[in-house]
Enzyme design. Structure first.
Site, PDB file in Angstrom:
ATOM      1  N   LYS A   9       0.842  -1.193  -0.090  1.00 46.67           N
ATOM      2  CA  LYS A   9      -0.048  -0.009   0.079  1.00 46.67           C
ATOM      3  C   LYS A   9       0.794   1.264  -0.079  1.00 46.67           C
ATOM      4  O   LYS A   9       1.918   1.307   0.245  1.00 46.67           O
ATOM      5  CB  LYS A   9      -1.007  -0.077   1.253  1.00 46.67           C
ATOM      6  N   PHE A  57     -14.869   3.576   7.891  1.00 44.34           N
ATOM      7  CA  PHE A  57     -13.739   4.064   7.626  1.00 44.34           C
ATOM      8  C   PHE A  57     -13.584   3.920   6.198  1.00 44.34           C
ATOM      9  O   PHE A  57     -12.691   4.004   5.593  1.00 44.34           O
ATOM     10  CB  PHE A  57     -12.838   3.031   8.302  1.00 44.34           C
ATOM     11  N   ARG A  85      -1.712 -14.650   4.937  1.00 44.86           N
ATOM     12  CA  ARG A  85      -2.218 -13.812   5.997  1.00 44.86           C
ATOM     13  C   ARG A  85      -1.626 -14.177   7.327  1.00 44.86           C
ATOM     14  O   ARG A  85      -1.639 -13.199   8.319  1.00 44.86           O
ATOM     15  CB  ARG A  85      -3.911 -14.475   6.073  1.00 44.86           C
ATOM     16  N   ARG A 102       2.982  -6.405   9.082  1.00 45.24           N
ATOM     17  CA  ARG A 102       2.446  -5.366   9.583  1.00 45.24           C
ATOM     18  C   ARG A 102       2.896  -4.913  10.753  1.00 45.24           C
ATOM     19  O   ARG A 102       3.136  -3.945  11.128  1.00 45.24           O
ATOM     20  CB  ARG A 102       1.096  -5.602   9.623  1.00 45.24           C
ATOM     21  N   ASN A 112      -1.572   0.302   7.121  1.00 45.86           N
ATOM     22  CA  ASN A 112      -0.787  -1.091   7.610  1.00 45.86           C
ATOM     23  C   ASN A 112      -0.115  -1.952   6.612  1.00 45.86           C
ATOM     24  O   ASN A 112      -0.051  -3.062   6.783  1.00 45.86           O
ATOM     25  CB  ASN A 112      -2.149  -1.804   8.134  1.00 45.86           C
ATOM     26  N   HIS A 115      -2.037  -5.409   2.012  1.00 46.97           N
ATOM     27  CA  HIS A 115      -3.437  -6.217   2.050  1.00 46.97           C
ATOM     28  C   HIS A 115      -2.896  -7.479   1.583  1.00 46.97           C
ATOM     29  O   HIS A 115      -2.204  -7.606   0.691  1.00 46.97           O
ATOM     30  CB  HIS A 115      -4.536  -5.306   1.110  1.00 46.97           C
TER      31      HIS A 115
HETATM   32  P1  CMP Z   1      -7.124  -4.361   4.579  1.00 39.89           P
HETATM   33  O1  CMP Z   1      -6.843  -5.576   5.019  1.00 39.89           O
HETATM   34  O2  CMP Z   1      -6.568  -3.923   3.378  1.00 39.89           O
HETATM   35  O3  CMP Z   1      -8.660  -4.302   4.594  1.00 39.89           O
HETATM   36  C1  CMP Z   1      -9.339  -3.097   4.712  1.00 39.89           C
HETATM   37  C2  CMP Z   1      -8.427  -1.983   5.106  1.00 39.89           C
HETATM   38  O4  CMP Z   1      -9.372  -0.924   5.630  1.00 39.89           O
HETATM   39  C3  CMP Z   1      -7.588  -2.364   6.142  1.00 39.89           C
HETATM   40  O5  CMP Z   1      -6.521  -3.056   5.594  1.00 39.89           O
HETATM   41  C4  CMP Z   1      -7.319  -1.019   6.475  1.00 39.89           C
HETATM   42  O6  CMP Z   1      -6.136  -0.575   5.754  1.00 39.89           O
HETATM   43  C5  CMP Z   1      -8.310  -0.113   6.650  1.00 39.89           C
HETATM   44  N1  CMP Z   1      -9.132   0.159   7.795  1.00 39.89           N
HETATM   45  C6  CMP Z   1      -9.303   1.322   8.513  1.00 39.89           C
HETATM   46  N2  CMP Z   1      -9.884   1.250   9.656  1.00 39.89           N
HETATM   47  C7  CMP Z   1     -10.296  -0.049   9.751  1.00 39.89           C
HETATM   48  C8  CMP Z   1     -10.981  -0.686  10.857  1.00 39.89           C
HETATM   49  N3  CMP Z   1     -11.202  -0.126  11.680  1.00 39.89           N
HETATM   50  N4  CMP Z   1     -11.146  -2.123  10.631  1.00 39.89           N
HETATM   51  C9  CMP Z   1     -10.646  -2.674   9.593  1.00 39.89           C
HETATM   52  N5  CMP Z   1     -10.162  -2.030   8.645  1.00 39.89           N
HETATM   53  C10 CMP Z   1      -9.791  -0.815   8.686  1.00 39.89           C
END
Ligand code: CMP
Length: 132
Positions: A9, A57, A85, A102, A112, A115
């Site tokens: 990301k 979000f 994962r 992460r 983070n 993905h």
């Molecule tokens: P990802 O695994 O890419 O899937 C959804 C993304 O939303 C997550 O990583 C974060 O980058 C973003 N995100 C922001 N806030 C939250 C939250 N409270 N819970 C889950 N994902 C979040």
């Protein structure tokens, strides 16, 4: 052999961590079978994160993911989705196990670093954003 998508990301790209993240996956038994950088449009980002539409979000997530370049990495190994994962760690870097991607590179629950697809079906869908 199973395939999955790792997406590096914008926060990780900005801190020059592409090479180190790819090294981590290679050292953990994955083979890189495709690599593609791109800059998501809002429409693509909204489609990529479709399942999160309506969550508090969502808009901030789309702003962040369209803020810079991302890198799609197509990875192959047995049990690739589950193993990746594990290596990626929890969504919130503060909860991610030591040594996970992460835990090393994540800044916040949103920024983070990476993905990873959560099922073989979603891996196919998400890989199609980067590879034809
Ligand atoms: P990802 O695994 O890419 O899937 C959804 C993304 O939303 C997550 O990583 C974060 O980058 C973003 N995100 C922001 N806030 C939250 C939250 N409270 N819970 C889950 N994902 C979040």
């Amino acid at each position: 052999m199973e395939r999955t998508l790792l997406m590096i990301k914008p926060d990780a790209v900005e801190k020059n961590a592409i090479g180190r993240i790819i090294s981590m996956v290679e050292e953990n038994g994955f083979r890189v079978v495709g690599l593609q950088s791109k800059h998501f449009s809002r429409e693509e980002a909204e489609r990529f994160y479709e399942v999160h539409r309506g969550k508090p979000f969502f808009n901030s997530l789309v702003d962040y993911i369209t803020s810079g370049m991302v890198v799609g990495v197509m990875l192959e190994r047995e049990d690739a989705v589950r193993k990746l994962r594990e290596l990626v760690g929890a969504t919130d870097p503060r909860e991610a196990r030591l040594g996970t991607i992460r835990a090393v590179f994540g800044e916040s629950i949103e920024r983070n670093a990476v993905h990873a697809s959560d099922s073989p079906e979603n891996a196919l869908r998400e890989l199609s954003f980067f590879f034809r």
